[in-house]
Design a protein around this motif. Structure first.
Motif, PDB file in Angstrom:
ATOM      1  N   ARG A  20       0.822  -1.211   0.000  1.00 57.54           N
ATOM      2  CA  ARG A  20       0.000   0.000   0.000  1.00 57.54           C
ATOM      3  C   ARG A  20       0.859   1.265   0.000  1.00 57.54           C
ATOM      4  NH1 ARG A  20      -3.606  -1.804   5.072  1.00 57.54           N
ATOM      5  NH2 ARG A  20      -1.832  -3.170   5.402  1.00 57.54           N
ATOM      6  N   GLU A  21       2.177   1.103   0.109  1.00 61.76           N
ATOM      7  CA  GLU A  21       3.073   2.251   0.185  1.00 61.76           C
ATOM      8  C   GLU A  21       3.582   2.636  -1.214  1.00 61.76           C
ATOM      9  OE1 GLU A  21       3.651   3.890   2.953  1.00 61.76           O
ATOM     10  OE2 GLU A  21       2.488   2.501   4.200  1.00 61.76           O
ATOM     11  N   HIS A  22       4.205   3.803  -1.296  1.00 63.16           N
ATOM     12  CA  HIS A  22       4.782   4.277  -2.551  1.00 63.16           C
ATOM     13  C   HIS A  22       5.951   3.370  -2.942  1.00 63.16           C
ATOM     14  CE1 HIS A  22       6.993   6.874  -5.363  1.00 63.16           C
ATOM     15  NE2 HIS A  22       5.858   7.528  -5.529  1.00 63.16           N
ATOM     16  N   PRO A  23       6.146   3.092  -4.248  1.00 63.99           N
ATOM     17  CA  PRO A  23       7.252   2.221  -4.681  1.00 63.99           C
ATOM     18  C   PRO A  23       8.622   2.662  -4.160  1.00 63.99           C
ATOM     19  CG  PRO A  23       5.752   2.611  -6.494  1.00 63.99           C
ATOM     20  CD  PRO A  23       5.294   3.492  -5.377  1.00 63.99           C
ATOM     21  N   GLN A  24       8.856   3.968  -4.038  1.00 65.39           N
ATOM     22  CA  GLN A  24      10.146   4.443  -3.549  1.00 65.39           C
ATOM     23  C   GLN A  24      10.338   4.064  -2.077  1.00 65.39           C
ATOM     24  OE1 GLN A  24      12.331   5.686  -5.561  1.00 65.39           O
ATOM     25  NE2 GLN A  24      13.946   6.174  -4.104  1.00 65.39           N
ATOM     26  N   THR A  25       9.256   4.097  -1.325  1.00 60.12           N
ATOM     27  CA  THR A  25       9.326   3.687   0.078  1.00 60.12           C
ATOM     28  C   THR A  25       9.646   2.199   0.180  1.00 60.12           C
ATOM     29  OG1 THR A  25       7.713   5.369   0.725  1.00 60.12           O
ATOM     30  CG2 THR A  25       8.045   3.533   2.244  1.00 60.12           C
ATOM     31  N   ILE A  26       8.978   1.399  -0.634  1.00 58.00           N
ATOM     32  CA  ILE A  26       9.231  -0.050  -0.636  1.00 58.00           C
ATOM     33  C   ILE A  26      10.682  -0.316  -1.027  1.00 58.00           C
ATOM     34  CG2 ILE A  26       8.535  -2.277  -1.581  1.00 58.00           C
ATOM     35  CD1 ILE A  26       5.808  -1.052  -2.206  1.00 58.00           C
ATOM     36  N   ALA A  27      11.172   0.410  -2.028  1.00 59.95           N
ATOM     37  CA  ALA A  27      12.555   0.232  -2.484  1.00 59.95           C
ATOM     38  C   ALA A  27      13.538   0.537  -1.356  1.00 59.95           C
ATOM     39  CB  ALA A  27      12.834   1.135  -3.686  1.00 59.95           C
ATOM     40  N   TYR A  28      13.276   1.587  -0.606  1.00 58.04           N
ATOM     41  CA  TYR A  28      14.162   1.941   0.503  1.00 58.04           C
ATOM     42  C   TYR A  28      14.147   0.849   1.574  1.00 58.04           C
ATOM     43  CZ  TYR A  28      16.072   4.394   4.544  1.00 58.04           C
ATOM     44  OH  TYR A  28      16.821   4.732   5.659  1.00 58.04           O
ATOM     45  N   VAL A  29      12.956   0.350   1.896  1.00 62.94           N
ATOM     46  CA  VAL A  29      12.841  -0.671   2.940  1.00 62.94           C
ATOM     47  C   VAL A  29      13.590  -1.943   2.543  1.00 62.94           C
ATOM     48  CG1 VAL A  29      11.230  -2.196   4.149  1.00 62.94           C
ATOM     49  CG2 VAL A  29      10.675   0.223   3.855  1.00 62.94           C
ATOM     50  N   VAL A  30      13.354  -2.438   1.318  1.00 59.68           N
ATOM     51  CA  VAL A  30      14.017  -3.683   0.909  1.00 59.68           C
ATOM     52  C   VAL A  30      15.533  -3.498   0.800  1.00 59.68           C
ATOM     53  CG1 VAL A  30      11.977  -4.563  -0.267  1.00 59.68           C
ATOM     54  CG2 VAL A  30      13.650  -3.241  -1.566  1.00 59.68           C
ATOM     55  N   SER A  31      15.975  -2.269   0.494  1.00 58.11           N
ATOM     56  CA  SER A  31      17.416  -2.021   0.394  1.00 58.11           C
ATOM     57  C   SER A  31      18.094  -2.047   1.757  1.00 58.11           C
ATOM     58  CB  SER A  31      17.679  -0.667  -0.287  1.00 58.11           C
ATOM     59  OG  SER A  31      17.285   0.407   0.548  1.00 58.11           O
ATOM     60  N   MET A  32      17.318  -1.934   2.838  1.00 52.76           N
ATOM     61  CA  MET A  32      17.863  -1.920   4.188  1.00 52.76           C
ATOM     62  C   MET A  32      17.832  -3.299   4.839  1.00 52.76           C
ATOM     63  SD  MET A  32      18.818   1.176   4.685  1.00 52.76           S
ATOM     64  CE  MET A  32      19.059   1.220   6.461  1.00 52.76           C
ATOM     65  N   LEU A  33      17.326  -4.298   4.122  1.00 56.51           N
ATOM     66  CA  LEU A  33      17.139  -5.625   4.702  1.00 56.51           C
ATOM     67  C   LEU A  33      18.029  -6.664   4.021  1.00 56.51           C
ATOM     68  CD1 LEU A  33      13.243  -5.518   4.880  1.00 56.51           C
ATOM     69  CD2 LEU A  33      14.798  -5.431   6.836  1.00 56.51           C
ATOM     70  N   PRO A  34      18.323  -7.792   4.706  1.00 55.66           N
ATOM     71  CA  PRO A  34      19.056  -8.882   4.063  1.00 55.66           C
ATOM     72  C   PRO A  34      18.337  -9.349   2.810  1.00 55.66           C
ATOM     73  CG  PRO A  34      18.915  -9.242   6.429  1.00 55.66           C
ATOM     74  CD  PRO A  34      18.009  -8.076   6.114  1.00 55.66           C
ATOM     75  N   SER A  35      19.083  -9.788   1.821  1.00 55.11           N
ATOM     76  CA  SER A  35      18.509 -10.126   0.520  1.00 55.11           C
ATOM     77  C   SER A  35      17.435 -11.204   0.597  1.00 55.11           C
ATOM     78  CB  SER A  35      19.619 -10.568  -0.436  1.00 55.11           C
ATOM     79  OG  SER A  35      20.344 -11.666   0.113  1.00 55.11           O
ATOM     80  N   SER A  36      17.633 -12.223   1.442  1.00 56.12           N
ATOM     81  CA  SER A  36      16.658 -13.315   1.517  1.00 56.12           C
ATOM     82  C   SER A  36      15.322 -12.827   2.056  1.00 56.12           C
ATOM     83  CB  SER A  36      17.193 -14.446   2.404  1.00 56.12           C
ATOM     84  OG  SER A  36      17.479 -13.968   3.706  1.00 56.12           O
ATOM     85  N   PHE A  37      15.364 -11.973   3.076  1.00 56.11           N
ATOM     86  CA  PHE A  37      14.130 -11.445   3.655  1.00 56.11           C
ATOM     87  C   PHE A  37      13.474 -10.462   2.698  1.00 56.11           C
ATOM     88  CE2 PHE A  37      11.502  -8.912   6.540  1.00 56.11           C
ATOM     89  CZ  PHE A  37      10.938  -9.900   7.346  1.00 56.11           C
ATOM     90  N   ALA A  38      14.296  -9.636   2.048  1.00 59.75           N
ATOM     91  CA  ALA A  38      13.775  -8.659   1.098  1.00 59.75           C
ATOM     92  C   ALA A  38      13.091  -9.352  -0.080  1.00 59.75           C
ATOM     93  CB  ALA A  38      14.903  -7.761   0.597  1.00 59.75           C
ATOM     94  N   ALA A  39      13.642 -10.481  -0.515  1.00 56.80           N
ATOM     95  CA  ALA A  39      13.044 -11.216  -1.635  1.00 56.80           C
ATOM     96  C   ALA A  39      11.654 -11.732  -1.279  1.00 56.80           C
ATOM     97  CB  ALA A  39      13.948 -12.379  -2.036  1.00 56.80           C
TER      98      ALA A  39
END
Length: 346
Positions: A137-156
């Motif tokens: 439900r968030e803006h794509p840029q917000t989602i991008a920032y969040v996944v960039s701050m997390l380990p790759s496996s969890f972000a995936a």
């Protein structure tokens, strides 16, 4: 210990030992059992001063240590030269004080506070599926920032919960992520903190989801009967489970606009597989929700006999569609039933 109350500053190497340095040297020379018993006679401020002196205490030759020992009555004989004084003093403290008292004197509590888990560590303790659905439900840029701050496996795992058409855009933004303004980062992190609290709000969500998943594996007549009996036992439990229950046959009750939105995100292969052995009305409901060209391709595939396709393959395809429908509904992007049907069911 009154003689050593007026502690002076530690003296540098090559000068006479200060009083707190002498006290530290004596305690270390005593060893843990005896020195530990003496600690209760020191005030906390005195202990902190002695600890600081021990941490900076230079190596003391045996003869010099003997002179220090001679200043005290009824103490043990000369030591053998002191090395690693900080570690030795820590051992003495652990012998005579509780762990909390030792941590407080050594400043460990402050160190642990500095190592307090970050918001991103806390986020990883949450269910990635729930996090992904929330972030959708968030803006794509917000989602991008969040996944960039997390380990790759969890972000995936989070990214897989985002509608497929948005994923490439989010990945593109994450790859090209520049230094984020601290104020913007703070706002996002506050939002993430609130999300974590919201996800914790209903501790039974995971259990309810497992029950719904189990029910979704059953045939429609069995499901209808089960939900009716659950309603009779507990209307509140039924109200929690029903929104998560959606069978392939329930596609017939979906508004046309919702069907179009749903199948726009489903691959042709999955749709084709799900429609094998389906009733004519369900086939028409699904095929009437996709484009004309895609419909002709799927109808041509359905006309071919595919003996290698098993009932299990069909069930898996249908389940993937119903799961996507439930996810879209949880995000408020589609309705699983017409409004009048929903009101009657309520």
């Amino acid at each position: 210990m009154q003689e050593y109350e007026d502690f002076s500053a530690d003296n540098p190497v090559g000068q006479a030992l200060s009083k707190p340095q002498k006290a530290a040297a004596i305690l270390i020379a005593m060893g843990k059992p005896v020195a530990g018993k003496l600690l209760k006679f020191f005030a906390p401020s005195e202990l902190q001063t002695i600890i600081a002196s021990a941490q900076s205490l230079r190596s003391i030759p045996p003869q010099e240590l003997e002179n220090v020992v001679a200043e005290f009555e009824d103490l043990f004989t000369e030591g053998t030269g002191l090395m690693d004084n900080a570690q030795a003093m820590e051992g003495i403290l652990e012998e005579g004080l509780t762990p909390d008292e030792v941590d407080g004197l050594l400043g460990r509590s402050e160190a642990l506070n500095k190592l307090e888990t970050t918001i991103w560590d806390r986020l990883q303790e949450a269910d990635p599926t729930a996090v992904g659905q929330f972030l959708s439900r968030e803006h794509p840029q917000t989602i991008a920032y969040v996944v960039s701050m997390l380990p790759s496996s969890f972000a995936a795992k989070i990214l897989l919960q985002v509608p497929e058409k948005q994923r490439a855009n989010i990945v593109h933004r994450a790859v090209n992520m520049k230094t984020v303004n601290p104020k913007v980062a703070e706002i996002i992190e506050q939002r993430v903190a609130q999300m974590i609290e919201d996800l914790k709000g209903d501790e039974n969500t995971e259990a309810t989801s497992r029950v719904a998943d189990m029910i979704n594996e059953m045939e429609k007549p069995v499901v209808d009967a089960l939900l009716g009996e659950l309603e009779a036992i507990s209307s509140s439990d039924a109200a929690k489970v029903k929104p998560m229950v959606f069978l392939f046959d329930d596609i017939l009750t979906m508004p046309q606009r919702s069907r179009i939105t749903l199948f726009n995100d489903i691959s042709s292969d999955t749709i084709t597989l799900s429609l094998r052995k389906s009733d004519a009305d369900i086939k028409e409901a699904v095929l009437g929700s996709i484009g004309a060209r895609q419909r002709r391709m799927i109808e041509a595939d359905l006309a071919e006999d595919m003996p290698s396709v098993t009932d299990r393959d069909i069930a898996v395809a249908r389940r993937s569609i119903t799961q996507e429908a439930i996810r879209f509904a949880s995000l408020g992007q589609i309705k699983l039933a017409e409004e009048e049907d929903s009101e009657q069911a309520a």
